[in-house]
Design a protein around this motif. Structure first.
Motif, PDB file in Angstrom:
ATOM      1  N   GLN A   1      99.546 118.756  90.847  1.00 25.16           N
ATOM      2  CA  GLN A   1     100.824 118.698  90.339  1.00 25.16           C
ATOM      3  C   GLN A   1     100.988 118.751  88.810  1.00 25.16           C
ATOM      4  OE1 GLN A   1     103.340 119.105  92.005  1.00 25.16           O
ATOM      5  NE2 GLN A   1     102.491 118.796  93.933  1.00 25.16           N
ATOM      6  N   THR A   2      99.816 117.995  88.245  1.00 26.33           N
ATOM      7  CA  THR A   2      99.630 117.859  86.691  1.00 26.33           C
ATOM      8  C   THR A   2      99.123 118.987  86.305  1.00 26.33           C
ATOM      9  OG1 THR A   2      98.771 115.754  86.964  1.00 26.33           O
ATOM     10  CG2 THR A   2      98.223 116.555  84.937  1.00 26.33           C
ATOM     11  N   VAL A   3      98.338 120.238  86.857  1.00 25.07           N
ATOM     12  CA  VAL A   3      98.064 121.087  86.623  1.00 25.07           C
ATOM     13  C   VAL A   3      99.198 122.309  86.539  1.00 25.07           C
ATOM     14  CG1 VAL A   3      96.569 123.686  87.076  1.00 25.07           C
ATOM     15  CG2 VAL A   3      95.494 121.039  87.063  1.00 25.07           C
ATOM     16  N   LEU A   4      99.835 122.169  87.642  1.00 22.89           N
ATOM     17  CA  LEU A   4     101.119 123.195  87.620  1.00 22.89           C
ATOM     18  C   LEU A   4     102.237 122.954  86.697  1.00 22.89           C
ATOM     19  CD1 LEU A   4     101.412 123.280  91.586  1.00 22.89           C
ATOM     20  CD2 LEU A   4     100.676 125.114  89.884  1.00 22.89           C
ATOM     21  N   ILE A   5     102.319 121.660  86.338  1.00 22.37           N
ATOM     22  CA  ILE A   5     103.213 121.155  85.301  1.00 22.37           C
ATOM     23  C   ILE A   5     102.804 121.762  83.847  1.00 22.37           C
ATOM     24  CG2 ILE A   5     104.353 119.231  83.994  1.00 22.37           C
ATOM     25  CD1 ILE A   5     105.845 119.499  86.562  1.00 22.37           C
ATOM     26  N   PHE A   6     101.643 121.455  83.664  1.00 19.17           N
ATOM     27  CA  PHE A   6     101.169 121.617  81.953  1.00 19.17           C
ATOM     28  C   PHE A   6     100.855 123.095  82.011  1.00 19.17           C
ATOM     29  CE2 PHE A   6     101.031 117.038  81.938  1.00 19.17           C
ATOM     30  CZ  PHE A   6     101.536 116.887  80.832  1.00 19.17           C
ATOM     31  N   LEU A   7     100.916 123.965  83.164  1.00 15.24           N
ATOM     32  CA  LEU A   7     100.856 125.424  82.856  1.00 15.24           C
ATOM     33  C   LEU A   7     102.023 126.072  82.485  1.00 15.24           C
ATOM     34  CD1 LEU A   7      98.530 126.493  85.951  1.00 15.24           C
ATOM     35  CD2 LEU A   7      97.882 126.553  83.385  1.00 15.24           C
ATOM     36  N   LEU A   8     103.233 125.189  82.706  1.00 10.90           N
ATOM     37  CA  LEU A   8     104.412 126.196  82.483  1.00 10.90           C
ATOM     38  C   LEU A   8     104.570 126.144  80.983  1.00 10.90           C
ATOM     39  CD1 LEU A   8     106.647 123.828  84.766  1.00 10.90           C
ATOM     40  CD2 LEU A   8     106.082 126.296  84.885  1.00 10.90           C
ATOM     41  N   PRO A   9     105.261 127.234  80.203  1.00  8.09           N
ATOM     42  CA  PRO A   9     105.512 127.076  78.693  1.00  8.09           C
ATOM     43  C   PRO A   9     106.712 126.212  78.320  1.00  8.09           C
ATOM     44  CG  PRO A   9     106.560 128.978  80.178  1.00  8.09           C
ATOM     45  CD  PRO A   9     105.659 128.189  81.176  1.00  8.09           C
ATOM     46  N   LEU A  10     106.297 125.370  77.598  1.00  4.36           N
ATOM     47  CA  LEU A  10     107.242 124.473  77.201  1.00  4.36           C
ATOM     48  C   LEU A  10     107.961 124.698  75.775  1.00  4.36           C
ATOM     49  CD1 LEU A  10     104.992 121.212  77.724  1.00  4.36           C
ATOM     50  CD2 LEU A  10     106.431 122.515  79.061  1.00  4.36           C
ATOM     51  N   CYS A  11     109.222 124.393  75.592  1.00  2.70           N
ATOM     52  CA  CYS A  11     109.944 125.033  74.244  1.00  2.70           C
ATOM     53  C   CYS A  11     110.969 123.872  73.948  1.00  2.70           C
ATOM     54  CB  CYS A  11     110.692 126.438  74.828  1.00  2.70           C
ATOM     55  SG  CYS A  11     111.862 126.100  76.168  1.00  2.70           S
ATOM     56  N   GLY A  12     111.370 124.254  72.636  1.00  2.00           N
ATOM     57  CA  GLY A  12     112.226 123.166  72.226  1.00  2.00           C
ATOM     58  C   GLY A  12     111.603 122.032  71.645  1.00  2.00           C
ATOM     59  N   ARG A  13     112.241 121.020  71.566  1.00  2.00           N
ATOM     60  CA  ARG A  13     111.804 119.722  70.921  1.00  2.00           C
ATOM     61  C   ARG A  13     111.145 119.109  72.082  1.00  2.00           C
ATOM     62  NH1 ARG A  13     116.477 116.349  68.037  1.00  2.00           N
ATOM     63  NH2 ARG A  13     114.575 115.719  67.132  1.00  2.00           N
ATOM     64  N   ASN A  14     109.944 118.527  71.490  1.00  2.00           N
ATOM     65  CA  ASN A  14     108.979 117.747  72.420  1.00  2.00           C
ATOM     66  C   ASN A  14     109.166 116.354  72.694  1.00  2.00           C
ATOM     67  OD1 ASN A  14     108.678 117.022  69.780  1.00  2.00           O
ATOM     68  ND2 ASN A  14     106.238 116.709  70.055  1.00  2.00           N
ATOM     69  N   GLU A  15     110.657 116.256  73.244  1.00  2.00           N
ATOM     70  CA  GLU A  15     111.486 114.843  73.581  1.00  2.00           C
ATOM     71  C   GLU A  15     111.276 114.777  74.983  1.00  2.00           C
ATOM     72  OE1 GLU A  15     114.895 114.530  71.336  1.00  2.00           O
ATOM     73  OE2 GLU A  15     113.869 113.949  69.193  1.00  2.00           O
ATOM     74  N   LEU A  16     110.876 113.887  75.628  1.00  2.00           N
ATOM     75  CA  LEU A  16     111.194 113.468  76.988  1.00  2.00           C
ATOM     76  C   LEU A  16     112.106 112.310  77.095  1.00  2.00           C
ATOM     77  CD1 LEU A  16     107.418 113.520  78.457  1.00  2.00           C
ATOM     78  CD2 LEU A  16     109.107 115.407  78.433  1.00  2.00           C
ATOM     79  N   ASP A  17     113.110 112.618  77.597  1.00  2.00           N
ATOM     80  CA  ASP A  17     114.098 111.586  77.967  1.00  2.00           C
ATOM     81  C   ASP A  17     113.689 110.673  79.044  1.00  2.00           C
ATOM     82  OD1 ASP A  17     116.556 110.171  77.535  1.00  2.00           O
ATOM     83  OD2 ASP A  17     117.892 111.567  78.209  1.00  2.00           O
ATOM     84  N   HIS A  18     112.707 109.829  78.765  1.00  2.00           N
ATOM     85  CA  HIS A  18     112.211 109.008  79.752  1.00  2.00           C
ATOM     86  C   HIS A  18     111.078 107.878  79.065  1.00  2.00           C
ATOM     87  CE1 HIS A  18     111.093 107.582  83.802  1.00  2.00           C
ATOM     88  NE2 HIS A  18     111.964 108.531  84.293  1.00  2.00           N
ATOM     89  N   PHE A  19     110.796 106.894  79.822  1.00  2.00           N
ATOM     90  CA  PHE A  19     109.827 105.896  79.077  1.00  2.00           C
ATOM     91  C   PHE A  19     108.252 106.173  79.408  1.00  2.00           C
ATOM     92  CE2 PHE A  19     111.450 103.980  83.077  1.00  2.00           C
ATOM     93  CZ  PHE A  19     109.823 103.336  83.661  1.00  2.00           C
ATOM     94  N   PHE A  20     108.096 107.282  80.145  1.00  2.00           N
ATOM     95  CA  PHE A  20     106.647 107.746  80.389  1.00  2.00           C
ATOM     96  C   PHE A  20     106.844 108.809  81.199  1.00  2.00           C
ATOM     97  CE2 PHE A  20     107.731 106.467  84.916  1.00  2.00           C
ATOM     98  CZ  PHE A  20     106.836 107.166  85.719  1.00  2.00           C
ATOM     99  N   CYS A  21     105.361 109.672  80.908  1.00  2.44           N
ATOM    100  CA  CYS A  21     105.264 110.952  81.448  1.00  2.44           C
ATOM    101  C   CYS A  21     105.626 111.087  82.824  1.00  2.44           C
ATOM    102  CB  CYS A  21     104.056 111.501  80.804  1.00  2.44           C
ATOM    103  SG  CYS A  21     103.824 111.812  79.095  1.00  2.44           S
ATOM    104  N   GLU A  22     106.598 111.765  83.315  1.00  2.00           N
ATOM    105  CA  GLU A  22     106.869 111.777  84.663  1.00  2.00           C
ATOM    106  C   GLU A  22     107.421 113.406  84.900  1.00  2.00           C
ATOM    107  OE1 GLU A  22     108.785 109.069  88.228  1.00  2.00           O
ATOM    108  OE2 GLU A  22     109.866 109.262  86.473  1.00  2.00           O
TER     109      GLU A  22
END
Length: 312
Positions: free
Chosen positions: A159-180
């Motif tokens: 799951q971690t590999v699949l998530i971080f293979l995705l291209p991320l864009c915009g601001r690097n803000e996660l609307d959460h209290f941990f990386c989920e």
């Protein structure tokens, strides 16, 4: 919108509860207290399971594994959360986010499977008492515990590999209290329907298969207990399984809601508080459930404390 690979991010901003500064102050005190109780409670369970010979049984072997999982799971999230609640810097490095996601997914998945294994142990104890020591051989117990950890972390790495293979864009803000997973998917530049379907499918396996196993085990346990003529025997059998069933209800109830409930129908704040429940509150409650409802654990505590007082 600007598109970037995950590796181009130097870090992420965990927004958490930053829109409610007064709530952050209260949460810091409450979560610090909960974390201390989690450390003390789960460490006590692990220590008692190893020190007291009366607890050298499959049930307490799995229970000490569960407590260790809870310790690691909470520690992978709470210290970073406390730092973010206390200060103005709410950032987490890219590497820290990858490690936190991998640990949280791996430990959470392992706990799901381990709770199912513990239900099998209770089934063998109640329904096959004469063959219990043969069925729940120490080697088999160790193998099932290892399988829980390996399966949980195999899924986590995928799951971690699949998530971080995705291209991320915009601001690097996660609307959460941990990386989920859900907040990370929201900052992806591409259509994440395939990822969401894959995560849903894996969640069904990791969550619902153990739930089915637990349901089957306890249906057989109830049938076996109802055949016991002695009311005292029935109370003892139900008491043995009651603690595990309570823990299962708390953990699976919140986890199933978080991962299988449609996100479109769920407010962001509600999702955060659900995550708080199964990542922080449940690991703190588990030791209390097992110690307050379990005569063997309370007896072990008395024996250890008595031995210490006598030695003094």
């Amino acid at each position: 919108m600007e598109q970037r690979n995950g590796s181009s991010f130097t870090g992420f901003i965990l927004l958490g509860f930053s829109d409610r500064p007064q709530l952050e102050q209260v949460l810091f005190v409450v979560l610090l207290t909960f974390y201390i109780f989690t450390l003390l409670g789960n460490t006590t369970i692990i220590a008692l399971s190893h020190v007291d010979p009366h607890l050298h049984t499959p049930m307490y072997f799995f229970l000490s594994n569960l407590s260790f999982l809870d310790l690691c799971y909470t520690t992978s999230i709470v210290p970073q959360l406390l730092v973010n609640l206390r200060g103005s810097d709410k950032s987490i490095s890219f590497g820290g986010c990858v490690v936190q996601l991998c640990l949280a997914l791996g430990l959470g998945g392992a706990e799901c499977i381990l709770l199912g294994v513990m239900a099998l142990d209770r089934y063998a104890a109640v329904c096959k008492p004469l063959h219990y020591t043969v069925i729940m051989h120490p080697c088999l117990c160790a193998l099932m515990a290892c399988a829980s950890w390996i399966t949980g972390f195999a899924n986590s790495v995928l799951q971690t590999v699949l998530i971080f293979l995705l291209p991320l864009c915009g601001r690097n803000e996660l609307d959460h209290f941990f990386c989920e997973v859900p907040p990370l998917l929201k900052i992806a530049c591409v259509d994440t329907t395939v990822n969401e379907s894959e995560i849903f499918f894996v969640s069904v396996i990791i969550l619902l298969v153990p739930v089915a196993l637990i349901t089957f085990s306890y249906s057989q346990i109830v049938r076996a207990v109802l055949r016991i003529k002695s009311s005292a025997g029935q109370r003892k059998a139900f008491g043995t399984c009651g603690s595990h069933l309570t823990v299962v209800s708390l953990f699976y109830g919140s986890a199933l809601y978080a991962y299988l409930h449609p996100s479109s129908n769920d407010s962001q704040d509600q999702g955060k508080f659900i995550s708080l429940f199964y990542t922080i509150i449940t690991p703190m409650i588990n030791p209390l459930i097992y110690t307050l409802r379990n005569k063997e654990v309370k007896g072990a505590m008395r024996r250890v404390l008595w031995k210490d007082s006598v030695s003094r």
